[in-house]
Design a protein around this motif. Structure first.
Motif, PDB file in Angstrom:
ATOM      1  N   GLU A  14       0.829  -1.208   0.000  1.00  0.00           N
ATOM      2  CA  GLU A  14       0.000   0.000   0.000  1.00  0.00           C
ATOM      3  C   GLU A  14       0.865   1.260   0.000  1.00  0.00           C
ATOM      4  OE1 GLU A  14      -3.031   0.786  -0.422  1.00  0.00           O
ATOM      5  OE2 GLU A  14      -4.148  -1.093  -0.268  1.00  0.00           O
ATOM      6  N   TYR A  15       1.934   1.248   0.777  1.00  0.00           N
ATOM      7  CA  TYR A  15       2.814   2.417   0.765  1.00  0.00           C
ATOM      8  C   TYR A  15       3.440   2.579  -0.621  1.00  0.00           C
ATOM      9  CZ  TYR A  15       6.383   5.810   1.963  1.00  0.00           C
ATOM     10  OH  TYR A  15       7.176   6.940   1.978  1.00  0.00           O
TER      11      TYR A  15
ATOM     12  N   LEU B 179       2.094   1.677  -3.393  1.00  0.00           N
ATOM     13  CA  LEU B 179       1.034   2.183  -4.274  1.00  0.00           C
ATOM     14  C   LEU B 179       0.971   3.713  -4.149  1.00  0.00           C
ATOM     15  CD1 LEU B 179      -1.318   1.319  -6.172  1.00  0.00           C
ATOM     16  CD2 LEU B 179      -2.792   1.327  -4.160  1.00  0.00           C
TER      17      LEU B 179
ATOM     18  N   GLN C 128       2.012   6.610  -6.918  1.00  0.00           N
ATOM     19  CA  GLN C 128       1.107   7.717  -7.206  1.00  0.00           C
ATOM     20  C   GLN C 128       1.841   9.054  -7.084  1.00  0.00           C
ATOM     21  OE1 GLN C 128      -1.777   7.927  -8.406  1.00  0.00           O
ATOM     22  NE2 GLN C 128      -2.339  10.047  -7.980  1.00  0.00           N
ATOM     23  N   ARG C 129       2.616   9.195  -6.011  1.00  0.00           N
ATOM     24  CA  ARG C 129       3.301  10.475  -5.814  1.00  0.00           C
ATOM     25  C   ARG C 129       4.349  10.724  -6.901  1.00  0.00           C
ATOM     26  NH1 ARG C 129       5.070  12.326   0.012  1.00  0.00           N
ATOM     27  NH2 ARG C 129       6.818  10.947  -0.327  1.00  0.00           N
TER      28      ARG C 129
ATOM     29  N   VAL D  78       2.467  11.987  -9.801  1.00  0.00           N
ATOM     30  CA  VAL D  78       2.062  13.376  -9.551  1.00  0.00           C
ATOM     31  C   VAL D  78       3.261  14.322  -9.701  1.00  0.00           C
ATOM     32  CG1 VAL D  78       1.231  14.969  -7.767  1.00  0.00           C
ATOM     33  CG2 VAL D  78       0.073  12.788  -8.115  1.00  0.00           C
TER      34      VAL D  78
ATOM     35  N   THR E 219      -3.064  10.622 -13.880  1.00  0.00           N
ATOM     36  CA  THR E 219      -2.051   9.915 -13.097  1.00  0.00           C
ATOM     37  C   THR E 219      -2.647   8.613 -12.576  1.00  0.00           C
ATOM     38  OG1 THR E 219      -2.698  11.118 -11.106  1.00  0.00           O
ATOM     39  CG2 THR E 219      -0.851  12.011 -12.363  1.00  0.00           C
ATOM     40  N   VAL E 220      -1.842   7.573 -12.568  1.00  0.00           N
ATOM     41  CA  VAL E 220      -2.305   6.291 -12.051  1.00  0.00           C
ATOM     42  C   VAL E 220      -1.096   5.595 -11.413  1.00  0.00           C
ATOM     43  CG1 VAL E 220      -1.922   5.098 -14.249  1.00  0.00           C
ATOM     44  CG2 VAL E 220      -3.553   4.162 -12.613  1.00  0.00           C
TER      45      VAL E 220
ATOM     46  N   TYR F  54       0.517   1.820 -10.153  1.00  0.00           N
ATOM     47  CA  TYR F  54       0.460   0.363 -10.055  1.00  0.00           C
ATOM     48  C   TYR F  54       1.284  -0.131  -8.860  1.00  0.00           C
ATOM     49  CZ  TYR F  54      -1.651   0.470 -14.692  1.00  0.00           C
ATOM     50  OH  TYR F  54      -2.480   0.712 -15.736  1.00  0.00           O
TER      51      TYR F  54
ATOM     52  N   LYS G 179      -6.999   0.144 -12.655  1.00  0.00           N
ATOM     53  CA  LYS G 179      -6.559   1.023 -11.575  1.00  0.00           C
ATOM     54  C   LYS G 179      -7.118   0.462 -10.286  1.00  0.00           C
ATOM     55  CE  LYS G 179     -10.085   4.318 -10.799  1.00  0.00           C
ATOM     56  NZ  LYS G 179     -10.430   5.699 -10.615  1.00  0.00           N
ATOM     57  N   PRO G 180      -6.549   0.850  -9.143  1.00  0.00           N
ATOM     58  CA  PRO G 180      -7.042   0.272  -7.889  1.00  0.00           C
ATOM     59  C   PRO G 180      -8.440   0.752  -7.514  1.00  0.00           C
ATOM     60  CG  PRO G 180      -5.134   1.709  -7.500  1.00  0.00           C
ATOM     61  CD  PRO G 180      -5.343   1.658  -8.970  1.00  0.00           C
TER      62      PRO G 180
ATOM     63  N   ASN H 168      -6.600   6.614  -7.267  1.00  0.00           N
ATOM     64  CA  ASN H 168      -6.498   5.309  -6.604  1.00  0.00           C
ATOM     65  C   ASN H 168      -7.495   5.181  -5.471  1.00  0.00           C
ATOM     66  OD1 ASN H 168      -4.226   4.996  -8.228  1.00  0.00           O
ATOM     67  ND2 ASN H 168      -2.849   5.709  -6.617  1.00  0.00           N
TER      68      ASN H 168
ATOM     69  N   SER I 151      -7.849   2.558  -2.269  1.00  0.00           N
ATOM     70  CA  SER I 151      -7.111   1.416  -1.703  1.00  0.00           C
ATOM     71  C   SER I 151      -7.163   1.375  -0.185  1.00  0.00           C
ATOM     72  CB  SER I 151      -5.655   1.448  -2.187  1.00  0.00           C
ATOM     73  OG  SER I 151      -4.984   2.536  -1.616  1.00  0.00           O
ATOM     74  N   ALA I 152      -6.474   0.356   0.365  1.00  0.00           N
ATOM     75  CA  ALA I 152      -6.255   0.171   1.809  1.00  0.00           C
ATOM     76  C   ALA I 152      -7.523   0.195   2.663  1.00  0.00           C
ATOM     77  CB  ALA I 152      -5.257   1.223   2.314  1.00  0.00           C
TER      78      ALA I 152
ATOM     79  N   THR J 131      -6.948   9.179  -3.708  1.00  0.00           N
ATOM     80  CA  THR J 131      -5.984  10.184  -4.175  1.00  0.00           C
ATOM     81  C   THR J 131      -6.653  11.342  -4.897  1.00  0.00           C
ATOM     82  OG1 THR J 131      -5.680   9.018  -6.267  1.00  0.00           O
ATOM     83  CG2 THR J 131      -4.178   8.470  -4.464  1.00  0.00           C
TER      84      THR J 131
ATOM     85  N   GLY K 147      -6.536  11.963  -7.774  1.00  0.00           N
ATOM     86  CA  GLY K 147      -5.547  12.465  -8.722  1.00  0.00           C
ATOM     87  C   GLY K 147      -4.318  13.057  -8.053  1.00  0.00           C
ATOM     88  N   GLY K 148      -4.422  13.363  -6.769  1.00  0.00           N
ATOM     89  CA  GLY K 148      -3.269  13.921  -6.056  1.00  0.00           C
ATOM     90  C   GLY K 148      -2.619  12.855  -5.201  1.00  0.00           C
ATOM     91  N   ASN K 149      -2.234  13.218  -3.992  1.00  0.00           N
ATOM     92  CA  ASN K 149      -1.566  12.257  -3.129  1.00  0.00           C
ATOM     93  C   ASN K 149      -2.538  11.445  -2.283  1.00  0.00           C
ATOM     94  OD1 ASN K 149       1.168  12.467  -3.803  1.00  0.00           O
ATOM     95  ND2 ASN K 149       1.241  14.459  -2.791  1.00  0.00           N
ATOM     96  N   SER K 150      -2.011  10.388  -1.692  1.00  0.00           N
ATOM     97  CA  SER K 150      -2.828   9.429  -0.945  1.00  0.00           C
ATOM     98  C   SER K 150      -3.223   9.983   0.416  1.00  0.00           C
ATOM     99  CB  SER K 150      -2.048   8.130  -0.776  1.00  0.00           C
ATOM    100  OG  SER K 150      -1.665   7.650  -2.041  1.00  0.00           O
TER     101      SER K 150
ATOM    102  N   ILE L 188       2.119  11.386   2.059  1.00  0.00           N
ATOM    103  CA  ILE L 188       1.413  10.121   1.860  1.00  0.00           C
ATOM    104  C   ILE L 188       0.798   9.705   3.200  1.00  0.00           C
ATOM    105  CG2 ILE L 188       1.766   7.638   1.561  1.00  0.00           C
ATOM    106  CD1 ILE L 188       3.913   8.313  -0.524  1.00  0.00           C
TER     107      ILE L 188
ATOM    108  N   THR M 284      -1.519   6.450   4.424  1.00  0.00           N
ATOM    109  CA  THR M 284      -2.104   5.202   3.919  1.00  0.00           C
ATOM    110  C   THR M 284      -2.128   4.136   5.016  1.00  0.00           C
ATOM    111  OG1 THR M 284      -2.047   3.597   2.106  1.00  0.00           O
ATOM    112  CG2 THR M 284       0.084   4.294   2.988  1.00  0.00           C
ATOM    113  N   GLU M 285      -2.631   2.952   4.670  1.00  0.00           N
ATOM    114  CA  GLU M 285      -2.684   1.792   5.567  1.00  0.00           C
ATOM    115  C   GLU M 285      -3.402   2.063   6.893  1.00  0.00           C
ATOM    116  OE1 GLU M 285       1.018  -0.865   4.303  1.00  0.00           O
ATOM    117  OE2 GLU M 285       1.590   0.745   5.654  1.00  0.00           O
TER     118      GLU M 285
ATOM    119  N   ASP N  71       4.293   9.672   5.634  1.00  0.00           N
ATOM    120  CA  ASP N  71       5.673  10.168   5.540  1.00  0.00           C
ATOM    121  C   ASP N  71       5.716  11.681   5.760  1.00  0.00           C
ATOM    122  OD1 ASP N  71       4.680  11.145   3.174  1.00  0.00           O
ATOM    123  OD2 ASP N  71       6.387  10.504   1.954  1.00  0.00           O
TER     124      ASP N  71
ATOM    125  N   PRO O 139       8.561   7.305   6.137  1.00  0.00           N
ATOM    126  CA  PRO O 139       7.315   6.647   6.542  1.00  0.00           C
ATOM    127  C   PRO O 139       7.361   6.185   7.997  1.00  0.00           C
ATOM    128  CG  PRO O 139       8.526   5.299   4.950  1.00  0.00           C
ATOM    129  CD  PRO O 139       9.236   6.611   5.026  1.00  0.00           C
TER     130      PRO O 139
END
Lengths: 186, 420
Positions: free
Chosen positions: A125-126, A128, A132-133, A136, A154-155, A157, B213-214, B235, B237-238, B253, B255-258, B279, B281-282, B297, B302
């Motif tokens: 997940e991190y 992912l 993404q970043r 971006v 933006t995508v 994987y 995509k997720p 995205n 996720s998580a 996201t 389109g930007g950050n998580s 970021i 997440t999780e 982070d 992180p």
């Protein structure tokens, strides 16, 4: 100068090394196209359609003139590489980003997907989020150069689509990247 | 003697090959127990009930399984037990039993747990089940033994989920806690990650890349039906369920950050939780629902933080090292397990939340996705051997480890809730 040259030779060698791997992974693309349960597309129909599109594209314009495909044009280079756990676009990849930004500004109808990737160490997940970043970061660099937001998607994987699957530094480096994919190319 | 009639419903009868079991490590201060092989006629089941019981107990880290073959008498009935023989072996507890045909094609499983020192019975039960339920019955017996001897509930009847990659195919699998009876609940040609159990164990939320995509789905394990929980731009996720099962913390996201968001379990009412350019997440909820632990982070590397689901400032939880990710709180709320990177090694760490004391409990180098068993005493995590992903189960103190391996490349384990 010399250092840069050596750097790009090494990178080229790396790409060659990994492209030999890609041959093995070739069926992957076909399988992904199918994803039967998921897209509910008939795989038999999907593939001929793809080749038809390619043929008509070839008829419409002289392929050798397409700067995006011309191996001598920087626009044919599509990968921006990153350091571990970093999303900074390094100086050596500026010319590549600038060339694509210039192309997108000149072709307002063209669209790109910036696909972020990460190496497989640590959290999925991190990674992912990191992929993404990275995508971006490339988008922002293009925005600064005048590319419209609407032309960029933006995508990420994450670590799920590695180009190289060995547990080596060279492989990890190859997987820490953003790919520039023009609409219609995939 | 208590008499139990157990009826189980099997919804996914297709069985793929089971995970192999490999035990590594060992420890002192375990309860010495002898499990005499049950009298089980051949042909009833390919699997030996007493072997499953013994493996369960061994895997927990709380028991030392004694070799019983050299003992003169091999009892299956209470009247056959000669206690001095088991005292001589220094056994504190003794388990005996038998499996025999019953009416209607069923089998009868009888077992007794005996206190060798007091020469008395601690538990005795009889199960009348279909032969396909023998594995479940064996786990149930192990749970009863575990609880009688440790005072805490066992987790051998619980389930795990994980993702198995074979070639280019991904399977989301639900299996017994020992890796037995694996059932594929989703197959895809695109990656599947981050499966998360609903608190009642009836649903899984997971991330699938099938739409290129997720995207987060929620799938019922009883009906197999599923729905899209979150498919926003960018995205999705998580997923992490709130303890009441009504909401999930997710990562979007746009389109930007998580960043963290909350969403109702039916996919409505999405609201952002965290903000900023870092970021986040999780997410993982504390069992009292008051905190959401997550990876961020925002401090430059992180680390694990916690934030109230009501919003407000996040508090940093981990400080040691430059990479601490994948937090999961124990069901008793006392512990946090996570992945720490140190000297290039990614290993499972456990932190006592009250004291802040933490220690690395794995000896492998590419560990991921640790999560606690419902009794907070064991942890399952993913690691790798060569280029292949495998699952490992460890006692929460790291003393006893067991590998669950399967053909393919196994990852993303998550331990399900207590069996009902």
């Amino acid at each position: 100068m010399n250092k840069q040259l050596i750097g790009s030779v090494l990178l080229a060698a790396l790409l060659v090394a990994c492209s030999s791997k890609q041959v093995k992974e070739e069926p992957k693309a076909a399988v992904e196209e199918k994803s039967p349960a998921v897209t509910a597309k008939a795989p038999e129909a999907a593939q001929p359609q793809t080749s038809t599109a390619q043929t008509s594209a070839a008829n419409d314009q002289n392929v050798s003139l397409n700067p995006l495909k011309d191996p001598n044009n920087i626009l044919s280079k599509r990968s921006i590489y990153f350091d571990f756990d970093k999303d900074e676009v390094k100086a050596e990849f500026r010319p590549l980003v600038e060339a694509h930004a210039k192309y997108l500004v000149a072709h307002p109808d063209a669209k790109v997907a910036l696909q972020g990737n990460a190496d497989d160490r640590g959290s999925r997940e991190y990674n992912l989020a990191l992929g993404q970043r990275r995508s971006v970061a490339v988008k922002k660099a293009m925005n600064v150069l005048g590319v419209n937001d609407k032309q960029i998607e933006t995508v990420s994987y994450g670590e799920e689509k590695p180009r190289c699957s060995d547990k080596t530094e060279a492989c990890w480096a190859e997987n820490r990247r953003v790919d520039v994919i023009y609409s219609g190319e995939e | 003697m208590t008499r139990l009639l157990l009826v189980f419903l099997f919804l996914f009868p297709a069985i793929s090959h089971a995970l192999d079991i490999e035990i590594v490590g060992g420890a002192a201060q375990q309860i010495p127990i002898a499990v005499v092989p049950f009298n089980q006629p051949p042909g009833v089941s390919p699997e030996s009930v007493s072997t499953i019981v013994a493996n369960d107990l061994r895997r927990s880290g709380f028991f030392r399984l004694l070799e019983t073959r050299g003992v003169a008498t091999q009892p299956h009935e209470l009247s056959e037990v000669k206690y001095p023989e088991w005292s001589a072996l220094q056994a504190q507890a003794l388990t005996i039993g038998k499996v025999e045909p019953s009416s209607g094609g069923h089998v009868k499983v009888t077992f007794r747990l005996l206190d060798v020192l007091k020469q008395s019975q601690l538990a005795g039960m009889e199960f009348d089940v279909a032969p396909t339920q023998l594995r479940k019955t064996a786990h149930k017996i192990a749970d009863i033994i575990y609880e009688k001897l440790t005072g805490e509930p066992g987790v051998f009847s619980t389930r795990i989920t994980y993702v198995n990659k074979t070639g280019k195919h991904y399977s989301l699998v639900v299996a017994d806690a020992d890796g037995g009876s694996p059932q594929t609940v989703l197959s895809s040609t695109e990656p599947i990650i981050s499966p998360a159990w609903s608190p009642d164990g009836t649903k899984l939320a997971y991330v699938s890349f099938e739409k290129k995509k997720p995207v987060i789905f929620v799938q019922s394990l009883t009906s197999g039906q599923r729905y899209v929980l979150a498919n926003f731009k960018g995205n999705n996720s998580a997923p992490a369920w709130s303890p009441d099962g009504k909401r999930l913390a997710i990562v979007l996201t746009h389109g930007g950050n998580s960043r963290l968001s909350l969403i109702n379990a039916d996919g409505t009412g999405m609201q952002p939780l965290s903000s900023g350019s870092a970021i986040d997440t999780e997410p993982d909820w504390s069992p009292d629902g008051k905190w959401i632990y997550f990876t961020s982070d925002r401090g430059g590397s992180p680390q694990i933080y916690k934030i109230s689901p009501l919003g407000g400032d996040a508090q940093r939880v981990t400080f040691e090292g430059s990479y601490n990710v994948s937090p999961h709180v124990s069901p008793d709320g006392k512990w946090l397990t996570y992945i720490r990177r140190d000297s290039g090694k990614f290993q499972v760490a456990v932190r006592e939340l009250a004291s802040g004391q933490s220690q690395v409990i794995s000896d492998s180098t590419q560990d991921e996705s640790p999560s606690f068993a419902p009794n907070s005493r064991m942890i399952i995590y993913a690691t790798s051997v060569g280029n292949r992903g495998i699952l490992s189960v460890t006692s929460a103190d790291g003393r006893v480890k067991q590998r669950l391996s399967e053909m393919g490349d196994v990852r993303e384990p998550s331990w399900g809730p207590a069996a009902n």
